[in-house]
Design a protein around this motif. Structure first.
Motif, PDB file in Angstrom:
ATOM      1  N   THR A 207      -3.048  13.340 -11.335  1.00  0.00           N
ATOM      2  CA  THR A 207      -3.313  13.106  -9.920  1.00  0.00           C
ATOM      3  C   THR A 207      -2.614  11.809  -9.543  1.00  0.00           C
ATOM      4  O   THR A 207      -2.764  10.792 -10.224  1.00  0.00           O
ATOM      5  CB  THR A 207      -4.822  12.980  -9.643  1.00  0.00           C
ATOM      6  OG1 THR A 207      -5.474  14.210  -9.969  1.00  0.00           O
ATOM      7  CG2 THR A 207      -5.072  12.658  -8.177  1.00  0.00           C
ATOM      8  N   PHE A 208      -1.843  11.856  -8.463  1.00  0.00           N
ATOM      9  CA  PHE A 208      -1.073  10.693  -8.023  1.00  0.00           C
ATOM     10  C   PHE A 208      -1.678  10.126  -6.745  1.00  0.00           C
ATOM     11  O   PHE A 208      -2.137  10.866  -5.876  1.00  0.00           O
ATOM     12  CB  PHE A 208       0.390  11.092  -7.762  1.00  0.00           C
ATOM     13  CG  PHE A 208       1.107  11.572  -8.986  1.00  0.00           C
ATOM     14  CD1 PHE A 208       1.775  10.684  -9.820  1.00  0.00           C
ATOM     15  CD2 PHE A 208       1.108  12.927  -9.312  1.00  0.00           C
ATOM     16  CE1 PHE A 208       2.440  11.133 -10.953  1.00  0.00           C
ATOM     17  CE2 PHE A 208       1.762  13.381 -10.445  1.00  0.00           C
ATOM     18  CZ  PHE A 208       2.415  12.487 -11.266  1.00  0.00           C
ATOM     19  N   GLN A 209      -1.678   8.779  -6.664  1.00  0.00           N
ATOM     20  CA  GLN A 209      -2.132   8.083  -5.466  1.00  0.00           C
ATOM     21  C   GLN A 209      -0.927   7.395  -4.829  1.00  0.00           C
ATOM     22  O   GLN A 209      -0.242   6.604  -5.498  1.00  0.00           O
ATOM     23  CB  GLN A 209      -3.216   7.056  -5.782  1.00  0.00           C
ATOM     24  CG  GLN A 209      -4.520   7.649  -6.302  1.00  0.00           C
ATOM     25  CD  GLN A 209      -4.491   7.861  -7.817  1.00  0.00           C
ATOM     26  OE1 GLN A 209      -3.961   7.035  -8.553  1.00  0.00           O
ATOM     27  NE2 GLN A 209      -5.073   8.955  -8.271  1.00  0.00           N
ATOM     28  N   ILE A 210      -0.680   7.699  -3.576  1.00  0.00           N
ATOM     29  CA  ILE A 210       0.462   7.136  -2.857  1.00  0.00           C
ATOM     30  C   ILE A 210      -0.030   6.366  -1.641  1.00  0.00           C
ATOM     31  O   ILE A 210      -0.934   6.813  -0.919  1.00  0.00           O
ATOM     32  CB  ILE A 210       1.430   8.253  -2.392  1.00  0.00           C
ATOM     33  CG1 ILE A 210       2.054   8.963  -3.591  1.00  0.00           C
ATOM     34  CG2 ILE A 210       2.505   7.700  -1.457  1.00  0.00           C
ATOM     35  CD1 ILE A 210       3.080   8.139  -4.358  1.00  0.00           C
ATOM     36  N   GLU A 211       0.552   5.181  -1.430  1.00  0.00           N
ATOM     37  CA  GLU A 211       0.277   4.413  -0.218  1.00  0.00           C
ATOM     38  C   GLU A 211       1.469   4.525   0.729  1.00  0.00           C
ATOM     39  O   GLU A 211       2.623   4.566   0.282  1.00  0.00           O
ATOM     40  CB  GLU A 211       0.067   2.931  -0.554  1.00  0.00           C
ATOM     41  CG  GLU A 211      -1.150   2.663  -1.411  1.00  0.00           C
ATOM     42  CD  GLU A 211      -1.262   1.210  -1.821  1.00  0.00           C
ATOM     43  OE1 GLU A 211      -2.355   0.806  -2.244  1.00  0.00           O
ATOM     44  OE2 GLU A 211      -0.231   0.481  -1.730  1.00  0.00           O
ATOM     45  N   VAL A 212       1.180   4.581   2.019  1.00  0.00           N
ATOM     46  CA  VAL A 212       2.247   4.549   3.014  1.00  0.00           C
ATOM     47  C   VAL A 212       2.163   3.218   3.758  1.00  0.00           C
ATOM     48  O   VAL A 212       1.109   2.850   4.275  1.00  0.00           O
ATOM     49  CB  VAL A 212       2.170   5.754   3.985  1.00  0.00           C
ATOM     50  CG1 VAL A 212       0.833   5.826   4.695  1.00  0.00           C
ATOM     51  CG2 VAL A 212       3.309   5.710   4.991  1.00  0.00           C
ATOM     52  N   TRP A 213       3.306   2.491   3.734  1.00  0.00           N
ATOM     53  CA  TRP A 213       3.383   1.158   4.340  1.00  0.00           C
ATOM     54  C   TRP A 213       4.235   1.226   5.597  1.00  0.00           C
ATOM     55  O   TRP A 213       5.339   1.797   5.584  1.00  0.00           O
ATOM     56  CB  TRP A 213       3.987   0.151   3.356  1.00  0.00           C
ATOM     57  CG  TRP A 213       3.051  -0.207   2.235  1.00  0.00           C
ATOM     58  CD1 TRP A 213       2.611   0.606   1.231  1.00  0.00           C
ATOM     59  CD2 TRP A 213       2.443  -1.460   2.018  1.00  0.00           C
ATOM     60  NE1 TRP A 213       1.759  -0.049   0.400  1.00  0.00           N
ATOM     61  CE2 TRP A 213       1.635  -1.348   0.850  1.00  0.00           C
ATOM     62  CE3 TRP A 213       2.493  -2.691   2.680  1.00  0.00           C
ATOM     63  CZ2 TRP A 213       0.898  -2.402   0.354  1.00  0.00           C
ATOM     64  CZ3 TRP A 213       1.765  -3.748   2.170  1.00  0.00           C
ATOM     65  CH2 TRP A 213       0.969  -3.600   1.018  1.00  0.00           C
ATOM     66  N   ILE A 214       3.709   0.641   6.661  1.00  0.00           N
ATOM     67  CA  ILE A 214       4.415   0.618   7.939  1.00  0.00           C
ATOM     68  C   ILE A 214       4.351  -0.804   8.488  1.00  0.00           C
ATOM     69  O   ILE A 214       3.258  -1.384   8.585  1.00  0.00           O
ATOM     70  CB  ILE A 214       3.790   1.616   8.936  1.00  0.00           C
ATOM     71  CG1 ILE A 214       3.930   3.054   8.411  1.00  0.00           C
ATOM     72  CG2 ILE A 214       4.445   1.479  10.312  1.00  0.00           C
ATOM     73  CD1 ILE A 214       3.186   4.082   9.224  1.00  0.00           C
TER      74      ILE A 214
END
Length: 245
Positions: free
Chosen positions: A203-210
């Motif tokens: 299971t992968f955890q991804i963050e989205v940065w803006i």
């Protein structure tokens, strides 16, 4: 062949009033010379058979119309861009090939000997084209409602399985990109925040940065899936609050 066509009609959920339409939809151009030659030996069969190319042309238009109609009803909040991209995914060759395989169309195709020898019954192009032709045949035989029912059961429901999440998520990254570009913002950045589980079931955890801020996170069984879910969450927040120009 009539018994085989009857089995196909059962899978289609449509009994043809004009069986010649179904015959034509299943006939590849490579078979025409041989079928015309054979027709000379069949009493009463004096009309040369035609291939499925003209039906394929019509079926393409019917598919575009009904896919558009279906998406508008299923996703009333989607933008024109989202609708267009999702329609393209529904009616692309891979999707149509899958629908053709669900109907076992390959077993029913009328092919020339050369095409038969080169595995024509398994070719994506032939299967996708035959599916379009069959859609047109159903439309010509019984109208738009019959074609709509077939497509909803054989194509659209599979493409939109999981209440549309598969298509909706497949558009999330591009939708987020369009949202930010339209407001003069830099593209979103996706960062791997962590992963867990054994190698065969991670299971992968991804963050989205803006704009230098971690706006949302997403999890998935692949990095791509996690990115899409993070993008969806970020887009939902931005659509609620807007972004500063």
């Amino acid at each position: 062949m009539r018994n085989a066509d009857a089995a196909l009609e059962e899978r289609l959920g449509h009994k043809f009033s004009n069986r010649d339409l179904l015959d034509r939809a299943l006939t590849h151009s490579s078979a025409i010379p041989e079928l015309r030659g054979a027709s000379g030996d069949a009493p009463g069969d004096s009309v040369p058979r035609s291939d499925n190319e003209r039906l394929e042309f019509l079926g393409d238009a019917v598919l575009e119309l009904l896919a558009s109609e279906y998406l508008l009803a299923a996703f009333p909040d989607w933008s024109e861009g989202q609708l267009s991209k999702s329609r393209a995914r529904i009616v692309n060759a891979s999707s149509l090939e899958s629908a053709a395989r669900r109907l076992h169309l390959g077993e029913h195709l009328r092919l020339g000997r050369g095409e038969e020898k080169t595995g024509g019954r398994e070719k994506q192009t032939l299967l996708a084209d035959a599916f379009e032709a069959v859609v047109a045949a159903v439309y010509m035989d019984s109208g738009l409602s019959a074609a709509r029912e077939l497509l909803q059961r054989i194509l659209f429901e599979q493409a939109l399985e999981g209440r549309g999440e598969r298509i909706a998520e497949s558009d999330r990254k591009s939708a987020l990109q369009e949202f930010l570009q339209g407001r003069g913002q830099a593209p979103a950045e996706y960062r791997l925040a962590g992963e867990s589980g054994p190698d065969h079931q991670k299971t992968f955890q991804i963050e989205v940065w803006i704009n230098g801020e971690c706006l949302a996170r997403g999890e998935g069984s692949t990095k791509k899936e996690a990115e899409q879910r993070a993008a969806r969450s970020a887009l939902e927040q931005l659509e609620r609050t807007g972004v500063k120009g």
